[in-house]
Design a protein around this motif. Structure first.
Motif, PDB file in Angstrom:
ATOM      1  N   TRP A  73       1.073  -0.932   0.383  1.00 12.26           N
ATOM      2  CA  TRP A  73      -0.058   0.020   0.090  1.00 12.26           C
ATOM      3  C   TRP A  73       0.892   1.376  -0.234  1.00 12.26           C
ATOM      4  O   TRP A  73       1.726   1.463   1.006  1.00 12.26           O
ATOM      5  N   TRP A  74       1.624   1.948  -1.331  1.00 16.13           N
ATOM      6  CA  TRP A  74       1.483   3.126  -1.251  1.00 16.13           C
ATOM      7  C   TRP A  74       1.098   4.070  -1.319  1.00 16.13           C
ATOM      8  O   TRP A  74      -0.166   4.603  -1.757  1.00 16.13           O
ATOM      9  N   THR A  75       1.784   5.582  -0.318  1.00 14.95           N
ATOM     10  CA  THR A  75       1.071   6.643  -0.424  1.00 14.95           C
ATOM     11  C   THR A  75       2.184   8.215  -0.073  1.00 14.95           C
ATOM     12  O   THR A  75       3.121   8.048  -0.289  1.00 14.95           O
ATOM     13  N   ILE A  76       1.178   8.484  -1.016  1.00 14.49           N
ATOM     14  CA  ILE A  76       1.967  10.401  -1.018  1.00 14.49           C
ATOM     15  C   ILE A  76       1.043  11.375  -0.931  1.00 14.49           C
ATOM     16  O   ILE A  76       0.404  11.165  -1.425  1.00 14.49           O
ATOM     17  N   SER A  77       1.801  12.434  -0.398  1.00 15.66           N
ATOM     18  CA  SER A  77       1.149  13.896  -0.837  1.00 15.66           C
ATOM     19  C   SER A  77       1.845  14.847  -1.885  1.00 15.66           C
ATOM     20  O   SER A  77       2.790  14.798  -2.064  1.00 15.66           O
ATOM     21  N   VAL A  78       0.442  15.468  -2.702  1.00 16.69           N
ATOM     22  CA  VAL A  78       0.915  16.447  -3.140  1.00 16.69           C
ATOM     23  C   VAL A  78       0.373  17.688  -3.219  1.00 16.69           C
ATOM     24  O   VAL A  78      -0.637  17.692  -1.710  1.00 16.69           O
ATOM     25  N   PHE A  79       0.442  19.305  -3.887  1.00 21.24           N
ATOM     26  CA  PHE A  79       0.335  20.082  -3.502  1.00 21.24           C
ATOM     27  C   PHE A  79      -0.337  21.178  -4.512  1.00 21.24           C
ATOM     28  O   PHE A  79       0.697  21.729  -4.765  1.00 21.24           O
ATOM     29  N   PRO A  80      -0.954  20.640  -5.784  1.00 20.14           N
ATOM     30  CA  PRO A  80      -1.541  21.241  -6.451  1.00 20.14           C
ATOM     31  C   PRO A  80      -1.767  22.534  -6.141  1.00 20.14           C
ATOM     32  O   PRO A  80      -2.658  23.051  -5.426  1.00 20.14           O
ATOM     33  N   PRO A  81      -0.961  23.393  -6.726  1.00 19.17           N
ATOM     34  CA  PRO A  81      -0.969  25.118  -7.265  1.00 19.17           C
ATOM     35  C   PRO A  81      -2.653  25.598  -7.283  1.00 19.17           C
ATOM     36  O   PRO A  81      -2.503  26.168  -7.007  1.00 19.17           O
ATOM     37  N   TYR A  82      -2.976  24.626  -8.366  1.00 17.65           N
ATOM     38  CA  TYR A  82      -3.912  25.215  -9.038  1.00 17.65           C
ATOM     39  C   TYR A  82      -5.367  24.545  -8.595  1.00 17.65           C
ATOM     40  O   TYR A  82      -6.630  24.179  -8.257  1.00 17.65           O
ATOM     41  N   LYS A  83      -5.322  23.399  -6.711  1.00 23.17           N
ATOM     42  CA  LYS A  83      -6.159  22.573  -6.376  1.00 23.17           C
ATOM     43  C   LYS A  83      -6.592  21.776  -7.667  1.00 23.17           C
ATOM     44  O   LYS A  83      -7.989  20.867  -7.155  1.00 23.17           O
ATOM     45  N   ARG A  84      -6.011  21.791  -8.576  1.00 22.62           N
ATOM     46  CA  ARG A  84      -6.846  20.836 -10.022  1.00 22.62           C
ATOM     47  C   ARG A  84      -5.157  19.337  -9.930  1.00 22.62           C
ATOM     48  O   ARG A  84      -4.163  19.911  -9.578  1.00 22.62           O
ATOM     49  N   CYS A  85      -5.371  18.171  -9.713  1.00 25.86           N
ATOM     50  CA  CYS A  85      -4.898  17.301  -9.870  1.00 25.86           C
ATOM     51  C   CYS A  85      -5.198  16.284 -11.591  1.00 25.86           C
ATOM     52  O   CYS A  85      -6.076  15.585 -10.199  1.00 25.86           O
ATOM     53  N   GLY A  86      -4.072  16.301 -12.664  1.00 23.11           N
ATOM     54  CA  GLY A  86      -4.612  14.766 -13.322  1.00 23.11           C
ATOM     55  C   GLY A  86      -3.479  13.719 -12.819  1.00 23.11           C
ATOM     56  O   GLY A  86      -2.431  14.803 -12.768  1.00 23.11           O
ATOM     57  N   TYR A  87      -3.209  12.443 -12.967  1.00 25.37           N
ATOM     58  CA  TYR A  87      -2.291  11.869 -13.108  1.00 25.37           C
ATOM     59  C   TYR A  87      -2.523  10.378 -13.335  1.00 25.37           C
ATOM     60  O   TYR A  87      -2.927  10.124 -13.461  1.00 25.37           O
ATOM     61  N   PHE A  88      -0.965  10.126 -12.671  1.00 23.82           N
ATOM     62  CA  PHE A  88      -1.300   8.077 -13.255  1.00 23.82           C
ATOM     63  C   PHE A  88      -0.039   7.814 -12.860  1.00 23.82           C
ATOM     64  O   PHE A  88       0.857   8.296 -12.002  1.00 23.82           O
ATOM     65  N   PHE A  89       0.251   6.083 -12.632  1.00 20.28           N
ATOM     66  CA  PHE A  89       1.653   5.751 -11.593  1.00 20.28           C
ATOM     67  C   PHE A  89       2.338   4.343 -12.699  1.00 20.28           C
ATOM     68  O   PHE A  89       1.543   4.809 -13.818  1.00 20.28           O
ATOM     69  N   GLU A  90       3.604   5.079 -12.756  1.00 18.78           N
ATOM     70  CA  GLU A  90       4.311   3.934 -12.523  1.00 18.78           C
ATOM     71  C   GLU A  90       5.047   2.912 -11.927  1.00 18.78           C
ATOM     72  O   GLU A  90       5.675   3.119 -10.833  1.00 18.78           O
ATOM     73  N   LEU A  91       4.576   2.072 -12.207  1.00 22.96           N
ATOM     74  CA  LEU A  91       5.316   0.839 -11.341  1.00 22.96           C
ATOM     75  C   LEU A  91       6.360   0.038 -12.196  1.00 22.96           C
ATOM     76  O   LEU A  91       6.500  -0.034 -12.963  1.00 22.96           O
ATOM     77  N   ARG A  92       7.249   0.106 -11.612  1.00 24.35           N
ATOM     78  CA  ARG A  92       8.396  -0.673 -10.830  1.00 24.35           C
ATOM     79  C   ARG A  92       8.698  -2.208 -10.762  1.00 24.35           C
ATOM     80  O   ARG A  92       8.632  -2.521  -9.260  1.00 24.35           O
ATOM     81  N   SER A  93       9.208  -3.460 -11.142  1.00 28.03           N
ATOM     82  CA  SER A  93       9.189  -4.919 -10.417  1.00 28.03           C
ATOM     83  C   SER A  93      10.402  -5.178 -11.221  1.00 28.03           C
ATOM     84  O   SER A  93      10.471  -5.499 -12.393  1.00 28.03           O
ATOM     85  N   GLY A  94      10.993  -5.424 -11.203  1.00 25.64           N
ATOM     86  CA  GLY A  94      13.063  -5.110 -11.439  1.00 25.64           C
ATOM     87  C   GLY A  94      12.835  -4.575 -12.362  1.00 25.64           C
ATOM     88  O   GLY A  94      13.309  -3.148 -12.454  1.00 25.64           O
TER      89      GLY A  94
END
Length: 580
Positions: A73-94
């Motif tokens: 279970w992975w967690t991060i906090s971000v601080f969107p300067p304009y209150k909106r956030c679009g995002y996706f994840f990059e996952l690595r295994s080896g």
């Protein structure tokens, strides 16, 4: 990479505004995933009106990870300067890399430079009115649950019938021993000395039983407990001692003798209160008014506790006005809702809106024993009774084959279920009026103190049941509701036990790291029963070590804040140590 283990939704505990500037994003993966990066940006920056689309975001590694039984279970906090956030994840295994978007998984990153608009995850806007705000004072509160009928009998002049002498040992729900509100008031000094800063009272409203979960008048103190003035004196005395008061609201059902239910029994469908209840079939057996035969819904198929219809606006208004009355007239600080998972969401939202308008820091707690996310989005309850935490601790100490890794998985699961602001005020408990007592559930005194050490060093708002501070025993309901042995307490018979509980409470109150959100487990040895975790915030931390194994273990260097069975940095079996 096991793609079936990857999961995220841009809502609830997986993507939420912690405050007006901080957005918390979490994702579940398989255990083989080594690293996760969040690629995010303001979605308006990548798209020109009528023009090409190009991803302009940047990756940031998600460094906070919890181990669950079958997942990470992975967690991060971000601080969107304009209150909106679009995002996706990059996952690595080896050497393997994949990208996880709302519309699926991609195996290469060429999509970021194309002209096709991505179906990325999105948090549209961090509206302040939508943020889940919980009362700040609760995370610092040390709760003490009281079952009034068995706590202290003080005022002999109250109208009490068939009162038995104050008992020692087992009890049933049929016996009255005369505990009352003046008795609780007389022990405020005792509770303050113990370190208690919040009292949770099981129902005090007029009812016919010892437990009072069969309310007959929601706006009247049960005469056997005292008067409204007695209750006012309790609240005022507690507040002067720095102790908050939380009442128990039984709104899922009522007592058989509630006047509105009696009107239904008399008039049937012609009653003005017919729709206040949930009747399946009329008429009832008029020769035996207690006949149930499931002709109306009730609590736990119990005939004398008919179920209230909280979908009905009149019922919702009556109960909401009742809560407002106890806040306005007596200044109570919180409300625990009994059988909260059966009450309508509509009523819970109305109740929260009205009570928070009256008092923004009022605490609303729901009795729900399972995953409760649907009630904890910020528009119903502030918290729930954390029985998953209770079960994890109990199972570890009662099952000598359970290892510390399994304990870690289950505790991490508890703190992955909700938003951080909820985790901070979760009502953590190890026993209650609904369970066997802590000392009875556990195999020995050592595990009793170890369990309490965990309770007071975990995120949330800890609560003990009256008598836990003296290791009072008692089996499942009703035996857990024994009379408090004041004569033995005042003679010093339980002093050693009480002193250790006081020390744990004092540690909790004096050390801010015990109350912070940061919780990191150390990687245990295979089959170990040594639990080690850090409570950390910024660059500060303290370490908690619990030795439930059969051999000694060495504890980390540092200042020992509190310990039991620690000798020359060797923690003996059955011991614990808190080190800073």
């Amino acid at each position: 990479m096991n793609l079936g283990c990857i999961y995220h939704r841009s809502q609830d505990n997986m993507c939420y505004a912690k405050n007006e500037s901080e957005l918390v994003i979490q994702i579940q993966t398989g255990k083989e995933v080594d690293r996760v990066f969040l690629n995010y940006e303001d979605p308006m920056e990548s798209e020109e009106f009528g023009g090409p689309w190009t991803w302009k975001g940047h990756p940031e590694e998600m460094l906070q990870v919890r181990e669950l039984e079958n997942h990470k279970w992975w967690t991060i906090s971000v601080f969107p300067p304009y209150k909106r956030c679009g995002y996706f994840f990059e996952l690595r295994s080896g050497d393997e890399t994949c990208y996880y978007l709302e519309d699926g998984v991609r195996t290469d990153g060429s999509f970021m430079t194309g002209n096709v608009r991505l179906q990325y995850f999105s948090f549209p806007w961090m509206n302040p009115a939508d943020i889940n705000v919980t009362p700040d004072w609760v995370k610092d509160t040390i709760w003490y649950q009281i079952f009034p009928e068995r706590f202290c009998n003080k005022k002999a002049s109250l109208p009490k019938k068939n009162i038995l002498p104050w008992a020692e040992g087992s009890v049933t729900n049929d016996e009255f021993y005369g505990g009352d509100i003046p008795g609780i008031t007389s022990k405020i000094g005792y509770l303050a000395d113990l370190g208690i800063t919040g009292i949770y009272l099981t129902p005090v409203f007029e009812a016919s039983t010892t437990h009072k979960y069969d309310t007959t008048d929601y706006r009247k103190i049960d005469p056997a407990f005292g008067t409204e003035e007695d209750f006012r004196e309790l609240v005022d005395t507690a507040h002067k001692a720095g102790i908050r008061i939380m009442l128990d609201g039984v709104f899922n059902h009522c007592g058989y003798y509630l006047p509105y239910w009696q009107d239904v029994l008399e008039k049937g469908p012609e009653s003005a209160y017919w729709n206040w209840f949930m009747v399946n079939k009329w008429p009832f057996d008029q020769t035996d008014p207690w006949t149930y035969d499931k002709k109306y819904y009730s609590f736990h198929f119990t005939a004398f506790m008919p179920k209230l219809n909280t979908n009905n606006d009149e019922v919702a208004e009556y109960l909401t006005e009742t809560c407002e009355y106890w806040i306005k007239e007596f200044g109570i600080d919180g409300l625990r809702l009994d059988v909260a998972h059966e009450i309508s969401h509509k009523f819970c939202r109305t109740l929260r809106s009205r009570l928070k308008a009256l008092r923004p820091d009022f605490y609303i707690l729901g009795e729900i024993w399972q995953d409760s996310m649907r009630w904890l989005r910020g528009d119903e309850f502030d918290s729930v009774m954390n029985y998953p935490f209770h079960n994890a601790v109990m199972d570890f100490f009662r099952d000598k084959e359970a290892d510390s890794r399994n304990f870690q998985y289950r505790i991490n699961k508890c703190y992955s279920m909700y938003m951080e602001q909820t985790n901070q005020v979760l009502f953590n408990l190890l026993d209650s009026h609904d369970t066997a007592r802590l000392r009875t559930k556990l195999p020995d005194e050592d595990s009793f103190f170890q369990a309490l050490c965990i309770l007071y060093t975990m995120p949330g708002s800890p609560c003990i049941f009256y008598g836990t501070e003296i290791a009072m025993e008692g089996g499942p309901d009703p035996d857990c509701r024994r009379c408090m042995p004041w004569d033995a307490i005042e003679s010093g018979a339980y002093q050693e036990t009480c002193d250790m509980v006081k020390a744990l409470i004092r540690l909790r109150r004096q050390e801010p790291l015990c109350r912070c959100p940061g919780l990191v487990f150390s990687d245990p040895e295979p089959n170990s029963r040594v639990i080690t975790y850090r409570r950390q915030e910024d660059n500060r931390s303290l370490t908690v070590c619990i030795n439930a194994g059969s051999t000694c273990t060495e504890v980390p260097e540092g200042c020992v804040l509190l310990s039991r069975r620690l000798e020359n940095r060797q923690l003996l079996p059955g011991g614990f140590a808190v080190i800073k």
